[in-house]
Design a protein around this motif. Structure first.
Motif, PDB file in Angstrom:
ATOM      1  N   GLU A  32      10.489  39.511 -27.134  1.00  0.00           N
ATOM      2  CA  GLU A  32      10.250  40.354 -28.215  1.00  0.00           C
ATOM      3  C   GLU A  32       9.995  41.850 -27.318  1.00  0.00           C
ATOM      4  OE1 GLU A  32       8.650  41.260 -31.927  1.00  0.00           O
ATOM      5  OE2 GLU A  32       7.771  39.233 -30.534  1.00  0.00           O
ATOM      6  N   PHE A  33       9.588  42.294 -26.239  1.00  0.00           N
ATOM      7  CA  PHE A  33      10.049  43.404 -26.084  1.00  0.00           C
ATOM      8  C   PHE A  33      11.557  44.130 -25.493  1.00  0.00           C
ATOM      9  CE2 PHE A  33       5.289  42.579 -25.764  1.00  0.00           C
ATOM     10  CZ  PHE A  33       4.893  44.746 -25.990  1.00  0.00           C
ATOM     11  N   PHE A  34      12.417  42.775 -24.706  1.00  0.00           N
ATOM     12  CA  PHE A  34      13.300  43.781 -23.706  1.00  0.00           C
ATOM     13  C   PHE A  34      14.343  42.996 -24.516  1.00  0.00           C
ATOM     14  CE2 PHE A  34      10.162  43.310 -20.299  1.00  0.00           C
ATOM     15  CZ  PHE A  34       9.649  44.121 -20.501  1.00  0.00           C
ATOM     16  N   MET A  35      14.352  42.097 -25.199  1.00  0.00           N
ATOM     17  CA  MET A  35      15.293  41.533 -26.010  1.00  0.00           C
ATOM     18  C   MET A  35      15.874  42.195 -27.111  1.00  0.00           C
ATOM     19  SD  MET A  35      18.291  39.613 -24.670  1.00  0.00           S
ATOM     20  CE  MET A  35      17.670  37.908 -23.350  1.00  0.00           C
ATOM     21  N   PRO A  36      15.765  42.478 -27.289  1.00  0.00           N
ATOM     22  CA  PRO A  36      15.912  43.698 -28.652  1.00  0.00           C
ATOM     23  C   PRO A  36      16.758  44.676 -28.397  1.00  0.00           C
ATOM     24  CG  PRO A  36      13.813  42.937 -29.589  1.00  0.00           C
ATOM     25  CD  PRO A  36      14.205  42.696 -28.172  1.00  0.00           C
ATOM     26  N   HIS A  37      17.171  45.013 -27.574  1.00  0.00           N
ATOM     27  CA  HIS A  37      18.030  45.997 -26.782  1.00  0.00           C
ATOM     28  C   HIS A  37      19.006  46.095 -26.019  1.00  0.00           C
ATOM     29  CE1 HIS A  37      14.401  49.064 -27.931  1.00  0.00           C
ATOM     30  NE2 HIS A  37      13.466  48.072 -26.935  1.00  0.00           N
TER      31      HIS A  37
END
Length: 367
Positions: A32-37
């Motif tokens: 949710e927090f890290f993989m989208p980047h």
């Protein structure tokens, strides 16, 4: 050696035990927090979170040591004065959300692993936490520290096995995927809402006697807490981008690996992690209630502890069953992140540091 463990390893193990929760433990928070980047951007974001964790933990440990605040009520009364109640309200709301996430994850895991009804997994989690908190600080601290060691071992095996099968894909994704904007802010956001669990660790930092010990223990705690997440995230990069939408990234990877014994080992470790997170959170509330009893010259009944656990967990599990894991993490953490930055991190790094410096001046004057 015992003092070294108590001062430098136990606080970090307890902080990690509570932070890991249903989201980080299953990989859902990481997705949710890290993989989208992107894989590399996610690692950059995690390093930002680690730096903030270490700084805030170090300042918190020193503030608690100087003011003698070893439960969250005392800590925030010393930090925020009459506004300490704002933290308690936010913390209790946060606890309900986190316990809901864990309850939902326990139900999802029990259903996916053994075909049990989801309420059976959630109910088993509730019972285990109640039993654990009944026996108080020593058992909670012991369980959290031992299980954290097991967690490290399992996560390392998990990473090594994934890299052995798909390491070339992970390396390719880390080296070729573009870093997307927002990784810095998401690192701040992730660190911000997780900092709300710092008071859970306060009961374990009484052995810290000097500023150097407090600061060292704080920065080590940040590293101890993030290391398993880094192991897990690197394993997730081998299955990027499909894993981003998986409700339980851990199950996604275990299914891809197809190794029966590792699946069982990971599932047992994960269920224990849910229990230690729930027990750590509820124990902090029990310690706050116990301190209130002591102020009145009374002693908290031993049976109040499981009663508090039962009420909080029942409410949380009902919420989990009605909302679901993905929505709880995606929607439930947003506003509280900014609340904790406003009422904890900023006051600690300004007013808290100033009060530490004032305590130094008084100490020198008295000397």
């Amino acid at each position: 050696m015992k003092k070294f463990i108590q001062r430098y390893l136990l606080p970090g193990a307890i902080f990690q035990s509570v932070v890991i929760g249903g989201g980080y433990g299953t990989g859902r928070e990481l997705a949710e927090f890290f993989m989208p980047h992107g894989p590399l951007g996610g690692l950059f974001s995690m390093m930002v979170a680690t730096a903030i964790w270490g700084t805030v933990l170090a300042a918190s440990f020193e503030f608690a040591r100087v003011t003698g605040s070893y439960d969250y009520r005392s800590f925030f009364r010393n930090l925020l004065g009459p506004f300490w109640i704002l933290f308690e309200i936010a913390f209790l709301l946060f606890m309900v959300i986190v316990l809901s996430v864990i309850g939902a994850a326990a139900g999802e895991l029990a259903h996916a692993a053994w075909g049990l009804p989801k309420f059976a997994g959630s109910g088993g989690f509730l019972l285990a936490v109640i039993v654990l908190v009944f026996y108080g600080s020593n058992l909670v601290a012991g369980f959290l520290s031992v299980w954290s060691l097991l967690l490290y071992v399992v996560y390392f095996i998990f990473l090594a096995t994934t890299l052995a099968k798909a390491g070339n894909v992970a390396i390719a994704n880390l080296s070729t995927q573009q870093v997307t904007p927002g990784w810095l802010w998401d690192g701040v956001r992730y660190a911000g809402y997780n900092m709300s669990v710092v008071p859970v660790v306060l009961f374990a930092i009484r052995p810290l006697k000097t500023r150097r010990q407090a600061l060292t223990s704080g920065y080590l705690a940040g590293i101890i807490a993030i290391a398993p997440a880094v192991f897990f995230f690197i394993a997730m990069t081998a299955y990027y981008p499909d894993i981003t939408s998986a409700a339980l990234p851990a199950s996604y990877i275990l299914d891809a690996l197809g190794i029966f014994w590792l699946t069982i080992l990971f599932q047992v470790m994960l269920l224990g992690t849910f229990v230690e997170t729930g027990a750590g959170l509820i124990h902090s509330v029990n310690e706050r209630i116990a301190a209130n009893f002591e102020e009145r010259g009374a002693q908290m009944s031993r049976f109040v502890r499981p009663a508090v656990a039962f009420v909080m967990l029942t409410v949380s599990i009902l919420l989990a069953m009605s909302v679901g894991l993905v929505d709880l993490i995606a929607k439930g953490y947003g506003i509280l992140t900014y609340v904790f930055i406003a009422i904890f991190i900023l006051p600690l790094l300004t007013v808290g540091v100033w009060k530490i410096m004032q305590a130094d001046k008084r100490s020198k004057t008295a000397g």
